[in-house]
Design a protein around this motif. Structure first.
Motif, PDB file in Angstrom:
ATOM      1  N   ILE A  93       0.757  -1.495  -0.206  1.00  0.00           N
ATOM      2  CA  ILE A  93      -0.295   0.057   0.307  1.00  0.00           C
ATOM      3  C   ILE A  93       0.744   1.628   0.611  1.00  0.00           C
ATOM      4  CG2 ILE A  93      -1.530   1.104   0.918  1.00  0.00           C
ATOM      5  CD1 ILE A  93      -2.652  -1.322   2.698  1.00  0.00           C
ATOM      6  N   PRO A  94       2.166   1.619   0.804  1.00  0.00           N
ATOM      7  CA  PRO A  94       3.184   2.560   0.897  1.00  0.00           C
ATOM      8  C   PRO A  94       3.429   3.198  -0.138  1.00  0.00           C
ATOM      9  CG  PRO A  94       2.995   1.474   3.154  1.00  0.00           C
ATOM     10  CD  PRO A  94       1.683   0.254   1.731  1.00  0.00           C
ATOM     11  N   ASN A  95       3.666   1.758  -1.274  1.00  0.00           N
ATOM     12  CA  ASN A  95       4.279   1.962  -2.539  1.00  0.00           C
ATOM     13  C   ASN A  95       3.080   1.929  -3.376  1.00  0.00           C
ATOM     14  OD1 ASN A  95       6.367   1.826  -4.125  1.00  0.00           O
ATOM     15  ND2 ASN A  95       5.591   0.116  -5.215  1.00  0.00           N
ATOM     16  N   LEU A  96       2.172   1.776  -3.430  1.00  0.00           N
ATOM     17  CA  LEU A  96       1.376   2.104  -4.504  1.00  0.00           C
ATOM     18  C   LEU A  96       0.705   3.942  -4.083  1.00  0.00           C
ATOM     19  CD1 LEU A  96      -0.327   1.672  -6.665  1.00  0.00           C
ATOM     20  CD2 LEU A  96      -1.980   0.214  -4.982  1.00  0.00           C
ATOM     21  N   MET A  97       0.095   4.206  -2.900  1.00  0.00           N
ATOM     22  CA  MET A  97       0.076   5.715  -2.218  1.00  0.00           C
ATOM     23  C   MET A  97       1.361   6.640  -3.311  1.00  0.00           C
ATOM     24  SD  MET A  97      -1.312   5.668   1.027  1.00  0.00           S
ATOM     25  CE  MET A  97      -2.493   5.226   1.284  1.00  0.00           C
ATOM     26  N   ASN A  98       2.885   6.263  -3.287  1.00  0.00           N
ATOM     27  CA  ASN A  98       3.691   7.217  -3.159  1.00  0.00           C
ATOM     28  C   ASN A  98       4.065   7.086  -4.794  1.00  0.00           C
ATOM     29  OD1 ASN A  98       5.232   8.294  -1.079  1.00  0.00           O
ATOM     30  ND2 ASN A  98       6.089   6.059  -0.470  1.00  0.00           N
ATOM     31  N   ARG A  99       3.853   6.015  -5.926  1.00  0.00           N
ATOM     32  CA  ARG A  99       3.601   6.132  -7.199  1.00  0.00           C
ATOM     33  C   ARG A  99       2.513   7.051  -7.736  1.00  0.00           C
ATOM     34  NH1 ARG A  99       3.556   0.566  -7.277  1.00  0.00           N
ATOM     35  NH2 ARG A  99       1.482   0.820  -8.731  1.00  0.00           N
ATOM     36  N   THR A 100       1.221   7.131  -6.951  1.00  0.00           N
ATOM     37  CA  THR A 100       0.205   7.253  -7.547  1.00  0.00           C
ATOM     38  C   THR A 100       0.088   9.109  -7.266  1.00  0.00           C
ATOM     39  OG1 THR A 100      -1.182   5.111  -7.008  1.00  0.00           O
ATOM     40  CG2 THR A 100      -2.856   7.699  -7.274  1.00  0.00           C
ATOM     41  N   MET A 101       0.760   9.353  -5.654  1.00  0.00           N
ATOM     42  CA  MET A 101       0.853  10.790  -5.539  1.00  0.00           C
ATOM     43  C   MET A 101       2.139  11.217  -6.700  1.00  0.00           C
ATOM     44  SD  MET A 101      -1.506  11.057  -3.599  1.00  0.00           S
ATOM     45  CE  MET A 101      -0.628  12.683  -2.870  1.00  0.00           C
ATOM     46  N   THR A 102       3.157  10.809  -6.423  1.00  0.00           N
ATOM     47  CA  THR A 102       4.154  11.496  -7.068  1.00  0.00           C
ATOM     48  C   THR A 102       3.071  12.198  -8.192  1.00  0.00           C
ATOM     49  OG1 THR A 102       5.376  10.319  -6.426  1.00  0.00           O
ATOM     50  CG2 THR A 102       6.005  10.596  -8.548  1.00  0.00           C
ATOM     51  N   MET A 103       2.666  10.821  -9.218  1.00  0.00           N
ATOM     52  CA  MET A 103       2.129  11.198 -11.072  1.00  0.00           C
ATOM     53  C   MET A 103       0.949  12.756 -10.423  1.00  0.00           C
ATOM     54  SD  MET A 103      -1.517  10.910 -12.313  1.00  0.00           S
ATOM     55  CE  MET A 103      -2.206   9.613 -10.910  1.00  0.00           C
ATOM     56  N   LEU A 104      -0.007  12.602  -9.477  1.00  0.00           N
ATOM     57  CA  LEU A 104      -0.258  13.360  -8.615  1.00  0.00           C
ATOM     58  C   LEU A 104      -0.111  15.372  -8.633  1.00  0.00           C
ATOM     59  CD1 LEU A 104      -3.034  11.820  -6.897  1.00  0.00           C
ATOM     60  CD2 LEU A 104      -3.597  12.239  -9.278  1.00  0.00           C
ATOM     61  N   ARG A 105       1.326  15.123  -8.659  1.00  0.00           N
ATOM     62  CA  ARG A 105       2.031  16.118  -8.626  1.00  0.00           C
ATOM     63  C   ARG A 105       1.903  16.562  -9.352  1.00  0.00           C
ATOM     64  NH1 ARG A 105       5.963  17.922  -4.517  1.00  0.00           N
ATOM     65  NH2 ARG A 105       6.935  18.668  -5.753  1.00  0.00           N
ATOM     66  N   GLN A 106       2.516  16.591 -10.967  1.00  0.00           N
ATOM     67  CA  GLN A 106       1.590  16.963 -12.151  1.00  0.00           C
ATOM     68  C   GLN A 106       0.808  17.583 -12.041  1.00  0.00           C
ATOM     69  OE1 GLN A 106       4.617  17.059 -13.843  1.00  0.00           O
ATOM     70  NE2 GLN A 106       5.551  15.698 -12.331  1.00  0.00           N
ATOM     71  N   MET A 107       0.537  18.868 -12.593  1.00  0.00           N
ATOM     72  CA  MET A 107      -0.763  19.478 -13.117  1.00  0.00           C
ATOM     73  C   MET A 107      -1.470  18.770 -13.891  1.00  0.00           C
ATOM     74  SD  MET A 107      -0.602  22.482 -11.536  1.00  0.00           S
ATOM     75  CE  MET A 107      -1.493  23.727 -12.067  1.00  0.00           C
ATOM     76  N   PRO A 108      -2.812  19.139 -14.042  1.00  0.00           N
ATOM     77  CA  PRO A 108      -3.627  18.218 -14.200  1.00  0.00           C
ATOM     78  C   PRO A 108      -3.923  18.543 -15.706  1.00  0.00           C
ATOM     79  CG  PRO A 108      -5.209  19.423 -12.705  1.00  0.00           C
ATOM     80  CD  PRO A 108      -3.882  19.450 -12.903  1.00  0.00           C
TER      81      PRO A 108
END
Length: 380
Positions: free
Chosen positions: A365-380
């Motif tokens: 779970i922590p790794n999946l959360m980090n990958r997703t949040m890293t993606m979300l740092r980019q502007m939509p």
């Protein structure tokens, strides 16, 4: 020659719809908002967790300063054992930039109140206690009937009317939500001394036991269990007792939280659902936003954020073109900018829940959360 309508109708006054209306007004567009509830100033619910990508949209909408004063921000999340001992501390990625909290909690009715006030202050014309039904489309306009009587034409209708959107079905988009097998018990309680961030316990006895500070004096606590048939749920008067029983095995801050779980009217129960409209999010000049287009279980706390991002992207696209040119190509660009990002969040949120349901030995779970949040740092 008849003048073409230039007003946008936003249907639904929740977090997505209210923010959408404010952002549209901030770029100079004429907006009405229709909400079925007779009073949407506070709304329902307990608390909500927002990450930085949600906060940056609230800042664009001009409400961040007021939101910041009403809630609580923090930068780490703890993973704890059932007895409350800390297993791991995870630094949260600031998905909205380093000048915003990575994670933020606020009471949902308070957030709704702030957004409702911003809608009214922006000059949006608000219609409460009405149900909007699309009755016809005419190329450059949409005809809408209110409560099967009064009709008006709009340049565009934005369906932000939630998971069970009536407009989604009415315009022929057949995707429907599915339950995920989980449900949550939630309540606002006084904030115990020393509780200044979210801590999560995964696994037995319930799938997730967690809490989030929502201001100087309050938190919202939540316990996630497998969905039960409605016939097996405790009666409403016993909801607090049921939540206390679920919380009984947990240590740390939970005994103090449990002591305040006494008022069943303050306990909310909701089943988790998923929805992802994969094909076009519009039919003619009716376009979906927020939970009407995509919805996910709160395992990543990104459901509201995705709706807020929809509002930011769509309002920006509409601001760049005159109403007469709000065509299929423009609404397709909106879908193309949002659909992959929303799909990533929905699929990750569902995967976390399924790992917990299956007690998967391969869950990370922590790794999946980090990958997703890293993606979300980019502007939509």
């Amino acid at each position: 020659m008849r003048t073409l309508p230039s007003t946008i109708l936003v249907v639904g006054g929740g977090i997505t719809g209210s923010t959408m209306a404010v952002l549209l007004r901030r770029v100079g567009l004429d907006v009405e908002l229709a909400e079925a509830a007779p009073d949407w100033n506070t709304g329902a619910g307990s608390g909500i967790t927002l990450h930085g990508n949600a906060l940056r949209v609230l800042r664009e909408a001009g409400v961040w300063d007021e939101v910041r004063m009403a809630g609580h921000g923090f930068g780490t999340i703890g993973l704890t054992a059932v007895d409350g001992s800390l297993l791991h501390e995870e630094r949260s990625l600031p998905a909205g930039g380093d000048d915003l909290p990575a994670t933020f909690g606020i009471e949902r009715p308070r957030l709704q109140s702030i957004l409702a006030a911003a809608v009214r202050a922006s000059g949006v014309r608000v219609r409460l206690g009405v149900r909007a039904q699309v009755t016809a489309q005419y190329g450059n306009s949409v005809e809408v009937a209110y409560n099967d009587s009064e009709s008006r034409r709009y340049a565009l209708v934005i369906a932000a009317d939630g998971l069970h959107s009536t407009l989604r079905a009415a315009v022929g988009i057949t995707d429907t939500p599915k339950t995920t097998g989980m449900a949550a018990w939630r309540a606002i309680v006084p904030r115990p001394p020393g509780l200044d961030r979210t801590n999560l316990t995964y696994g037995a006895p319930v799938h997730i036991a967690g809490y989030c500070p929502t201001g100087p004096d309050t938190i919202y606590a939540y316990l996630v269990e497998s969905t039960k048939p409605r016939s097996e749920l405790p009666p409403p008067a016993s909801h607090a007792a049921h939540m206390r029983a679920l919380a009984a095995p947990y240590g740390g801050h939970w005994p103090a939280i449990r002591a305040h779980l006494t008022d069943s009217s303050q306990v909310n129960y909701s089943r988790f659902s998923r929805l992802l409209v994969r094909n076009a999010w519009h039919r003619g000049r009716v376009v979906l936003a927020g939970d009407a287009a995509h919805s996910c279980p709160p395992t990543l706390a990104q459901g509201a954020a995705m709706g807020l991002e929809d509002a930011w992207v769509l309002s920006g696209l509409l601001a760049d073109e005159p109403p007469a040119t709000w065509d299929d190509a423009l609404l397709t660009r909106y879908h193309d900018r949002r659909s992959r990002r929303a799909a990533t969040v929905v699929e990750a949120s569902v995967r976390i829940g399924q790992w917990l349901l299956d007690s998967s030995p391969h869950a990370d779970i922590p790794n999946l959360m980090n990958r997703t949040m890293t993606m979300l740092r980019q502007m939509p």
